[in-house]
Design an enzyme around this catalytic site. Structure first.
Site, mmCIF file in Angstrom:
data_model
loop_
_atom_site.group_PDB
_atom_site.id
_atom_site.type_symbol
_atom_site.label_atom_id
_atom_site.label_comp_id
_atom_site.label_asym_id
_atom_site.label_seq_id
_atom_site.Cartn_x
_atom_site.Cartn_y
_atom_site.Cartn_z
ATOM 1 C CG ASN A 8 63.236 55.567 94.658
ATOM 2 O OD1 ASN A 8 64.224 56.005 95.259
ATOM 3 N ND2 ASN A 8 63.335 54.789 93.598
ATOM 4 N NE ARG A 91 65.626 51.346 94.893
ATOM 5 C CZ ARG A 91 66.447 51.817 93.956
ATOM 6 N NH1 ARG A 91 66.227 52.980 93.415
ATOM 7 N NH2 ARG A 91 67.474 51.095 93.568
ATOM 8 C CG HIS A 180 69.200 45.720 90.196
ATOM 9 N ND1 HIS A 180 70.162 45.455 89.255
ATOM 10 C CD2 HIS A 180 68.853 47.021 90.025
ATOM 11 C CE1 HIS A 180 70.391 46.551 88.544
ATOM 12 N NE2 HIS A 180 69.616 47.512 88.997
ATOM 13 N NE ARG A 241 76.528 51.864 88.082
ATOM 14 C CZ ARG A 241 75.256 51.595 88.351
ATOM 15 N NH1 ARG A 241 74.711 50.453 87.964
ATOM 16 N NH2 ARG A 241 74.522 52.454 89.033
ATOM 17 N N GLY A 332 65.730 43.617 79.329
ATOM 18 C CA GLY A 332 65.320 42.213 79.497
ATOM 19 C C GLY A 332 63.891 41.966 79.040
ATOM 20 C CD GLU A 384 63.371 47.775 90.969
ATOM 21 O OE1 GLU A 384 64.354 47.828 91.707
ATOM 22 O OE2 GLU A 384 63.350 48.321 89.860
#
Ligand code: AMP
Length: 399
Positions: A8, A91, A180, A241, A332, A384
């Site tokens: 990444n 990625r 995502h 954001r 989460g 991921e």
């Protein structure tokens, strides 16, 4: 032993993980940070170790960083010749409409990713640089691009179109792409496995709640709507954001507050969300402040959960039948209060958490709904990098 390297590459960092694909576990991982800056450093962790050392090293550019990674991995030559390392997965943030799945990298693919730079000016150039230097460092290893947007390429056109004149879609590719995707895909498969259900039958809403946050409505294993749009700015309230807001706010900020487009971009992407409301973007600190009665921290949490609930209701209506909801990523996975508040008062539509299960923690996927809840609710640790490694292996095996 088949190995896959996941890379990444960011504008000033390279993150990597080397997977043993037979046992699906990480053999070595590392992070090169502040590349090109005086405080550059290299953090490396090998299998079996619980912590990594953060060593200051001069890393003047990405090329040198990749050389460090290659030296670290390449203890013996057979590793780098592809005998064990069967593929490298990169990625890539934006695949536009050109990529709907993992793709073996060749000159044409590189050119396509380059053409998509206007859609992701901060990310795609850094991802491309990672691809180019990795091809030089590992010339005999197949390289695969895995796109954050790819999973959402199944959105129907009424979900991905904005209601603006069509020429702006045709000329400038302005539409909802979503992000995502790798995480939403991974979590969906984990839940299908946990329910012992074919992926192609699962209807689920996934909430990826990290510093960036997005929701996805998934019907029969395919994404049919998602909250992020042309860019990751749309949708849920995030760390910095704003998520959804009336587009006229932008004109008003220009005409009344006298902000330039660049300043508005910074305001909405970097100074809004939790940070804009209560001054901090780290959820742990926001929660700590709510304990001291900080009213703005409480407002930030209320706004965050209210937005999640609105998407939950909207996506439930769109899906019709709902088998499961999943919460993933930093917030989460780790904050019961956010899950509880977001699902509060939804028993009448078949969504109810079990307080004790919701509060419990532990590794791996777990169910947190009450015994009477018609809809299953899961907490799923996302991964991921593993998803990229698996997609990379499938792609190189298919050749
Ligand atoms: P991510 O982008 O997935 O790394 O998630 C980052 C967000 O998750 C930050 O707002 C963190 O404060 C939050 N987070 C991570 N771990 C915890 C935790 N144990 N408790 C509360 N928030 C957490």
């Amino acid at each position: 032993m088949k190995q896959i390297l996941v890379l990444n590459s960011g504008s000033s960092s390279i993150k990597y993980e080397l997977f043993d694909m037979n046992r699906m576990h990480v053999l070595e991982s590392g992070l090169l940070e502040c590349i090109g800056e005086p405080e550059s450093c290299y953090q490396r962790k090998s299998a079996g170790r619980t912590h990594s050392d953060r060593i200051p090293v001069a890393i003047p550019n990405h090329e040198y960083g990749m050389q460090l990674i290659r030296e670290s991995l390449g203890q013996n030559e057979s590793f780098c010749n592809g005998d064990f390392l069967v593929g490298i997965g990169h990625r890539v943030v934006h695949g536009g409409e050109l990529f709907s799945g993992p793709t073996r990298i060749d000159e044409d693919v590189i050119e396509s990713i380059r053409r998509l730079i206007p859609l992701a000016p901060l990310h795609n150039p850094a991802n491309l640089l990672g691809i180019e230097i990795s091809r030089l460092a590992f010339p005999n290893v197949q390289q695969v691009a895995v796109f954050d947007t790819a999973f959402h390429q199944t959105l129907p056109r009424h979900a991905y179109h904005y209601a603006i004149p069509r020429e702006y879609y045709q000329r400038y590719q302005i539409r909802r792409y979503g992000f995502h995707g790798t995480s939403h895909h991974y979590v969906t498969r984990q839940v299908a496995d946990a329910l012992n259900m074919p992926l192609s039958e699962l209807n689920i809403i996934v909430f990826h709640l990290g510093n960036g946050a997005s929701a996805a409505a998934i019907r029969a294993g395919k994404s049919i709507d998602t909250s992020m749009g042309l860019t990751p700015l749309e949708g849920l309230v995030m760390g910095t954001r704003s998520g959804d807001l009336d587009p006229a706010v932008v004109f008003y900020l220009g005409s009344e507050a006298g902000l330039s487009l660049d300043q508005i971009d910074t305001l909405l992407n970097k100074q809004s969300g939790l940070k804009g409301i209560c001054g901090v973007n780290d959820m742990r600190e926001v929660l700590r402040r709510t304990q001291t009665g900080d009213d703005l921290a409480c407002l930030a949490i209320d706004l965050f959960c209210y937005r999640i609930k609105k998407y939950l209701g909207g996506y439930y209506a769109v899906l019709g039948r709902l088998d499961a909801i999943a919460f993933t990523a930093g917030i989460g996975e780790n904050v019961p209060q956010i899950r509880q508040q977001s699902c509060q008062g939804l028993a009448h539509i078949g969504i109810e958490l079990d307080a004790q299960r919701n509060e419990s923690s532990g590794p791996g996927i777990r169910e947190i709904q009450s015994s009477t809840s018609a809809v299953k609710v899961f907490v799923v640790p996302t991964n991921e990098e593993l998803e990229i490694a698996q997609q990379t292996l499938q792609t190189v095996a298919a050749d």
